[in-house]
Design an enzyme around this catalytic site. Structure first.
Site, PDB file in Angstrom:
ATOM      1  N   THR A   1      -4.230   5.969   7.187  1.00 45.10           N
ATOM      2  CA  THR A   1      -5.240   5.003   6.749  1.00 45.10           C
ATOM      3  C   THR A   1      -4.856   3.586   7.188  1.00 45.10           C
ATOM      4  O   THR A   1      -5.422   2.621   6.698  1.00 45.10           O
ATOM      5  CB  THR A   1      -5.385   5.017   5.213  1.00 45.10           C
ATOM      6  OG1 THR A   1      -4.102   4.762   4.616  1.00 45.10           O
ATOM      7  CG2 THR A   1      -5.924   6.337   4.706  1.00 45.10           C
ATOM      8  N   SER A   2      -3.894   3.475   8.101  1.00 45.14           N
ATOM      9  CA  SER A   2      -3.376   2.165   8.481  1.00 45.14           C
ATOM     10  C   SER A   2      -4.005   1.660   9.775  1.00 45.14           C
ATOM     11  O   SER A   2      -4.954   0.883   9.739  1.00 45.14           O
ATOM     12  CB  SER A   2      -1.850   2.226   8.599  1.00 45.14           C
ATOM     13  OG  SER A   2      -1.325   0.934   8.822  1.00 45.14           O
TER      14      SER A   2
ATOM     15  N   GLN B   1     -13.082   3.782   5.993  1.00 43.54           N
ATOM     16  CA  GLN B   1     -13.662   3.450   4.696  1.00 43.54           C
ATOM     17  C   GLN B   1     -12.630   3.356   3.573  1.00 43.54           C
ATOM     18  O   GLN B   1     -12.988   3.241   2.407  1.00 43.54           O
ATOM     19  CB  GLN B   1     -14.741   4.474   4.317  1.00 43.54           C
ATOM     20  CG  GLN B   1     -14.237   5.843   3.884  1.00 43.54           C
ATOM     21  CD  GLN B   1     -15.360   6.819   3.571  1.00 43.54           C
ATOM     22  OE1 GLN B   1     -16.088   7.230   4.470  1.00 43.54           O
ATOM     23  NE2 GLN B   1     -15.512   7.203   2.324  1.00 43.54           N
ATOM     24  N   ALA B   2     -11.333   3.392   3.918  1.00 45.17           N
ATOM     25  CA  ALA B   2     -10.302   3.368   2.872  1.00 45.17           C
ATOM     26  C   ALA B   2     -10.443   2.141   1.972  1.00 45.17           C
ATOM     27  O   ALA B   2     -10.194   2.214   0.764  1.00 45.17           O
ATOM     28  CB  ALA B   2      -8.914   3.413   3.493  1.00 45.17           C
ATOM     29  N   PHE B   3     -10.833   1.032   2.562  1.00 45.94           N
ATOM     30  CA  PHE B   3     -10.964  -0.209   1.797  1.00 45.94           C
ATOM     31  C   PHE B   3     -12.208  -0.238   0.917  1.00 45.94           C
ATOM     32  O   PHE B   3     -12.327  -1.095   0.036  1.00 45.94           O
ATOM     33  CB  PHE B   3     -11.062  -1.400   2.762  1.00 45.94           C
ATOM     34  CG  PHE B   3     -12.427  -1.540   3.377  1.00 45.94           C
ATOM     35  CD1 PHE B   3     -13.349  -2.437   2.846  1.00 45.94           C
ATOM     36  CD2 PHE B   3     -12.834  -0.758   4.453  1.00 45.94           C
ATOM     37  CE1 PHE B   3     -14.629  -2.551   3.385  1.00 45.94           C
ATOM     38  CE2 PHE B   3     -14.090  -0.862   5.002  1.00 45.94           C
ATOM     39  CZ  PHE B   3     -14.993  -1.769   4.462  1.00 45.94           C
TER      40      PHE B   3
ATOM     41  N   ASP C   1     -16.072  23.210 -10.200  1.00 46.03           N
ATOM     42  CA  ASP C   1     -15.485  24.413  -9.627  1.00 46.03           C
ATOM     43  C   ASP C   1     -15.991  25.661 -10.352  1.00 46.03           C
ATOM     44  O   ASP C   1     -15.712  26.778  -9.917  1.00 46.03           O
ATOM     45  CB  ASP C   1     -13.951  24.353  -9.719  1.00 46.03           C
ATOM     46  CG  ASP C   1     -13.274  25.453  -8.922  1.00 46.03           C
ATOM     47  OD1 ASP C   1     -13.531  25.521  -7.703  1.00 46.03           O
ATOM     48  OD2 ASP C   1     -12.508  26.244  -9.516  1.00 46.03           O
TER      49      ASP C   1
ATOM     50  N   HIS D   1     -15.052  28.274  -7.590  1.00 46.51           N
ATOM     51  CA  HIS D   1     -13.977  28.802  -8.433  1.00 46.51           C
ATOM     52  C   HIS D   1     -12.681  28.955  -7.630  1.00 46.51           C
ATOM     53  O   HIS D   1     -12.002  29.980  -7.688  1.00 46.51           O
ATOM     54  CB  HIS D   1     -14.392  30.150  -9.049  1.00 46.51           C
ATOM     55  CG  HIS D   1     -13.862  30.337 -10.437  1.00 46.51           C
ATOM     56  ND1 HIS D   1     -14.652  30.634 -11.511  1.00 46.51           N
ATOM     57  CD2 HIS D   1     -12.600  30.264 -10.922  1.00 46.51           C
ATOM     58  CE1 HIS D   1     -13.902  30.736 -12.604  1.00 46.51           C
ATOM     59  NE2 HIS D   1     -12.655  30.515 -12.261  1.00 46.51           N
TER      60      HIS D   1
ATOM     61  N   ARG E   1     -14.466  26.323 -17.427  1.00 44.70           N
ATOM     62  CA  ARG E   1     -15.450  27.399 -17.521  1.00 44.70           C
ATOM     63  C   ARG E   1     -16.842  26.800 -17.408  1.00 44.70           C
ATOM     64  O   ARG E   1     -17.138  25.754 -18.001  1.00 44.70           O
ATOM     65  CB  ARG E   1     -15.311  28.155 -18.850  1.00 44.70           C
ATOM     66  CG  ARG E   1     -14.093  29.085 -18.920  1.00 44.70           C
ATOM     67  CD  ARG E   1     -14.262  30.270 -17.964  1.00 44.70           C
ATOM     68  NE  ARG E   1     -13.125  31.172 -17.976  1.00 44.70           N
ATOM     69  CZ  ARG E   1     -12.078  31.101 -17.172  1.00 44.70           C
ATOM     70  NH1 ARG E   1     -12.004  30.110 -16.294  1.00 44.70           N
ATOM     71  NH2 ARG E   1     -11.120  32.001 -17.228  1.00 44.70           N
TER      72      ARG E   1
ATOM     73  N   ILE F   1       0.836  -1.206   0.000  1.00 41.71           N
ATOM     74  CA  ILE F   1       0.000   0.000   0.000  1.00 41.71           C
ATOM     75  C   ILE F   1       0.869   1.255   0.000  1.00 41.71           C
ATOM     76  O   ILE F   1       0.646   2.193  -0.776  1.00 41.71           O
ATOM     77  CB  ILE F   1      -0.969  -0.012   1.189  1.00 41.71           C
ATOM     78  CG1 ILE F   1      -1.993  -1.135   1.029  1.00 41.71           C
ATOM     79  CG2 ILE F   1      -1.678   1.329   1.332  1.00 41.71           C
ATOM     80  CD1 ILE F   1      -2.851  -1.392   2.250  1.00 41.71           C
TER      81      ILE F   1
ATOM     82  N   ASP G   1      -8.515   8.062   8.605  1.00 41.73           N
ATOM     83  CA  ASP G   1      -9.526   7.032   8.373  1.00 41.73           C
ATOM     84  C   ASP G   1      -9.548   6.049   9.524  1.00 41.73           C
ATOM     85  O   ASP G   1     -10.431   5.204   9.596  1.00 41.73           O
ATOM     86  CB  ASP G   1      -9.229   6.303   7.057  1.00 41.73           C
ATOM     87  CG  ASP G   1     -10.362   5.386   6.633  1.00 41.73           C
ATOM     88  OD1 ASP G   1     -11.499   5.883   6.519  1.00 41.73           O
ATOM     89  OD2 ASP G   1     -10.112   4.187   6.423  1.00 41.73           O
TER      90      ASP G   1
ATOM     91  N   GLU H   1     -22.432  31.877 -12.802  1.00 40.34           N
ATOM     92  CA  GLU H   1     -21.885  31.926 -11.443  1.00 40.34           C
ATOM     93  C   GLU H   1     -21.525  33.328 -10.981  1.00 40.34           C
ATOM     94  O   GLU H   1     -21.380  33.580  -9.789  1.00 40.34           O
ATOM     95  CB  GLU H   1     -20.611  31.074 -11.369  1.00 40.34           C
ATOM     96  CG  GLU H   1     -19.452  31.682 -12.149  1.00 40.34           C
ATOM     97  CD  GLU H   1     -18.169  30.866 -12.097  1.00 40.34           C
ATOM     98  OE1 GLU H   1     -17.111  31.471 -11.923  1.00 40.34           O
ATOM     99  OE2 GLU H   1     -18.235  29.637 -12.254  1.00 40.34           O
TER     100      GLU H   1
END
Length: 811
Positions: A313-314, A377-379, A729, A766, A705, A230, A339, A734
């Site tokens: 995340t470990s 929830q990484a997995f 974005d 933006h 854009r 990983i 996580d 906008e």
């Protein structure tokens, strides 16, 4: 059949733990449909008293001389079983042709809930199910023969007791290393660019960028602690994709990390102290062992570079949470993506929003604005769930048959055994060969980088006044700071209002106006500026579609822009929106702040191998393409009316990405990212017709854009499920809203209000450009342009390379 028999016993029990033998025999005869003589033979010698104890009944039911359910497959008790576990295990069981009986139990495994496994042959556990000596002995007393872990970690299982009780323990060593590595990168880049905070601000109607500045990832030093499979994938994404300066620490050095290309990543190993002191980002990928417990502690935090962002995340125990909180409070730690966290067990995978979370450190983390906390929830991707179910069921099948759990993919050991006495030495030979599962690393391509900012000379002596419109505090700070640093002596007047017909008079007495993306420089405004003596329009952005260039040229007003403020900032923001939308970061951030750590609705997919369509391959599109291809190992295709050799040429000259027709890109891409300018030919490029051609569930990203996308068509695509998620974005119409706070006013833009209601639409206002590096470049180039017009009548090329002057299109 056992599932029917056990409840019968419990229904007959009057609280004594035993039932009359003859009553039980009669009920069994009915359920088993056995003649009395045959049933007497089965029960002969089994019970010697008139009353039958529950323990004796269970031993008879599953004992070697007792009832065997006609030789049917094992029954598996799935503890901590969520609806998605039930769905995936049921689906994969059917696909593999197994006839296991699955007993789904919502509760986690504890000493008090272990009895729910009565009548089962195996228990299936997840990361936070405790399996200590007492629990294992309880399971053994129930006749459990196997503990099937549907995760990689096994630190919560007392393996010595399991072995002593004759219980086989097996795990899933690699459910999806890409899922976890990609999630670590997602936490890192979304924490850096403050995506959850930005998205929740826009949902409230606050479209200002205050507090949302990030940094370019390109060139930053990232420390990877733990370089197994990983960690190695994460390191590759950072080095090959984002072009970070990556360093590593691991007790066991991996050749795939330190060797030069093409065999390795050419990443140096350094001491922990050097890593702490020099890194802008730190990501943890080590196992939780006595030697790694609290790798991040008070002493480590005090050694760190101010503003560092930490990702884990470990395992939660790698970080001393109290030291982490103190580091956040004093500002040494600039942000965190977690996580996993110490003492998560009672809360994670559960909805605790209506109860009290008793761990004070978790509560403090939930309340901190610069902490992204997700519920383990990484997995959690489609690919990982499939692999977890397949490997777990294959492990159970192997143990039931007596052959033992098979190696995953024929090479990874699934069997968990206690450490040998005096263990903890070097990894066994071939341990690093697990890296072979990772796809071959792509060849290095030419880097796309910008030169350092050049000096600016000033030969003019008179004052030169500039009216700056649409000014936020960060604009004033960067322009004034750069003006002082360069010694150009410009005189700025800052106005919060945007430039338009009503605000033109504010520019009276000024030589130039400085405007941003949503300022109005149409014909009437340009004429008004000319009438009050304005000689220059300085755009502090790349786009110039808001300026009437024909009239400006006719009236002798110079127009200049910032063609490349930070292509890395925008490209990285596009990738960040894609990853954050895919892995549901905003939804997770919002849920955990309310105490809901349930993973329902949070399923994403692995990016590795997915097809990404890049529409527009200028500098920004090329950088995004490189991150996806060289970093995430995606199958990237491109479309552009003007093809670039830096995209299509084979490495090392180019990226080796094929150009395809637009229809093919729309039909086949899992992710579509827009990087074209807004022209007549590209207006509403994404419309009802093009959305109908898209692959179901596609992610659509737009940082270019707003007018490229027909917003009403996009909303219909989201409603119908054709578009699985959108990261935006920019947006049509906008200008009246973005960069302004509308949180206390009704939104009159119906499409914007509608989009903000979608959980799978992440809208940032933006801010793709909004990094420290970009703001520095914008200020430098804008001042250089104004200074050039003042001195010579012409703005200089940016970095001696990019044209800054804006001229009308040739007719």
């Amino acid at each position: 059949m056992a599932a029917e028999i056990i409840p019968v016993f419990k229904s007959m029990d009057r609280g004594t733990g035993e039932v009359p033998r003859e009553d039980l025999k009669r009920i069994l005869g009915t359920l088993l449909k056995c003649p009395d003589k045959e049933l007497d033979g089965m029960l002969s010698g089994s019970w010697g008293t008139d009353m039958v104890k529950y323990e004796d009944f269970i031993m008879w039911l599953f004992g070697e001389s007792g009832f065997k359910s006609g030789g049917s497959s094992w029954k598996i008790a799935l503890f901590s079983c969520a609806p998605y576990d039930k769905d995936w295990f049921g689906k994969i069981k059917k696909e593999l042709g197994f006839d296991f009986q699955l007993c789904c139990i919502e509760e986690s495994l504890t000493l008090s809930t272990a009895k729910l496994a009565a009548g089962c042959n195996a228990v299936c556990l997840f990361v936070n199910d405790p399996c200590d000596e007492a629990v294992i002995r309880e399971l053994a007393g129930l006749g459990i023969k196997m503990i099937a872990l549907r995760c990689a970690g096994f630190d919560r299982v007392h393996l010595e007791t399991a072995e002593a009780c004759g219980i086989t323990v097996a795990r899933v060593p690699a459910y999806s290393p890409h899922a976890v590595a990609e999630f670590a990168i997602t936490l890192m880049i979304t924490a850096n660019r403050k995506i959850p905070q930005a998205a929740l601000k826009t949902r409230r109607g606050d479209f200002t960028l205050n507090g949302l500045m990030g940094s370019d990832m390109n060139g930053k030093r990232v420390g990877v602690i733990g370089t197994g499979l990983i960690g190695s994938i994460a390191a590759r994404i950072l080095k090959r994709g984002f072009e970070c300066e990556v360093v590593a620490y691991d007790v066991f050095q991996n050749p795939k990390i330190k060797d030069p290309p093409p065999a390795g990543l050419d990443i140096p190993y350094v001491s922990l102290d050097e890593l702490f002191a020099t890194c802008d980002f730190i990501t943890l990928h080590a196992p939780l062992l006595p030697s790694t417990m609290h790798t991040i502690n008070k002493e480590a935090v005090n050694k760190m570079k101010k503003g560092v962002i930490i990702v884990n995340t470990s395992r939660g125990g790698l970080i001393d949470t109290e030291a982490l909180v103190d580091g956040l409070k004093c500002g040494i730690i600039g942000g965190v993506g977690l996580d996993v966290v110490e003492n998560e067990g009672p809360f994670f995978f559960k909805d605790c929003s209506s109860t009290c979370i008793t761990d004070k450190n978790i509560v403090r983390l939930m309340r901190m604005p610069n902490v992204i906390l997700t519920g383990h929830q990484a997995f959690f991707t489609q690919e990982a769930m499939k692999t977890i179910a397949q490997t777990t069921l294959n492990n159970v099948d192997g143990v039931q048959k007596g052959t033992g759990p098979p190696k995953q993919m024929g090479k990874l050991e699934t069997l968990c055994k206690p450490a040998a006495p005096g263990g903890g030495g070097p990894r066994p030979p071939g341990a690093t060969s697990n890296m072979a599962i990772m796809r071959e690393l792509p060849a290095v391509v030419n880097e796309i980088k910008l030169k350092d900012l050049p000096p600016v000379t000033n030969s003019a002596s008179g004052a030169y006044k500039v009216a700056v419109f649409s000014t936020a505090p960060y604009d004033q700070e960067s322009l004034q700071g750069m003006n002082t640093e360069l010694g150009t002596g410009l005189s700025f007047s800052f106005f919060g209002a945007g430039l338009g017909p009503d605000t033109v008079p504010l520019a009276a007495g000024h030589d130039a106006v400085c405007i941003f993306v949503n300022d109005d420089c149409s014909a009437s405004v340009v004429r008004g500026l000319k009438d009050i003596g304005v000689k220059m329009i300085a755009l502090r952005c790349a786009g110039f579609n808001n300026v009437d260039l024909d009239l400006a040229q006719e009236l002798g007003i110079k127009v200049a822009r910032v063609p490349a403020y930070s292509p890395h900032a925008v490209a990285e923001h596009a990738v960040t929106l894609a990853m954050g939308t895919n892995r549901k970061i905003v939804s997770a951030f919002e849920a955990t702040r309310k105490g809901n750590f349930n993973l329902d609705g949070m399923l994403g997919f692995d990016m590795v191998g997915k097809r990404v369509g890049i529409i527009g391959t200028g500098l920004i599109g090329s950088l995004a393409a490189r991150i996806y291809k060289n970093g995430f190992d995606c199958d990237v295709v491109a479309y552009d009316a003007f093809k670039s050799d830096k995209i299509s040429a084979a490495p090392p000259e180019g990226l080796g990405i094929p150009y395809v027709e637009l229809d093919e890109l729309l039909n086949t891409a899992d992710v579509i990212s827009l990087h074209v300018p807004l022209l007549k030919a590209t207006a509403n490029l994404i419309n009802e017709e093009s959305i109908r051609k898209m692959k179901k569930g596609v992610l659509l990203i737009n940082t270019s854009r707003g007018g490229l996308v027909d917003t009403k068509a996009l909303i219909r695509g989201l409603e119908e499920g054709i578009i699985g998620g959108a990261g935006l974005d920019v947006l049509e119409g906008e200008s009246e809203y973005f960069f302004n706070d509308w949180s206390n006013k009704p939104l009159l833009h119906d499409d914007l209000a509608n989009l903000l209601s979608f959980q799978n639409a992440v809208v940032t206002a933006h801010q793709a450009f909004f990094t420290r590096e970009a703001m520095e470049t914008i200020a430098h180039t804008t001042i250089a342009n104004i200074n050039g017009v003042r001195n010579t009548g012409e703005p200089p090329k940016q970095r001696g390379k990019y044209d800054t002057v804006c001229l009308p299109a040739q007719k």
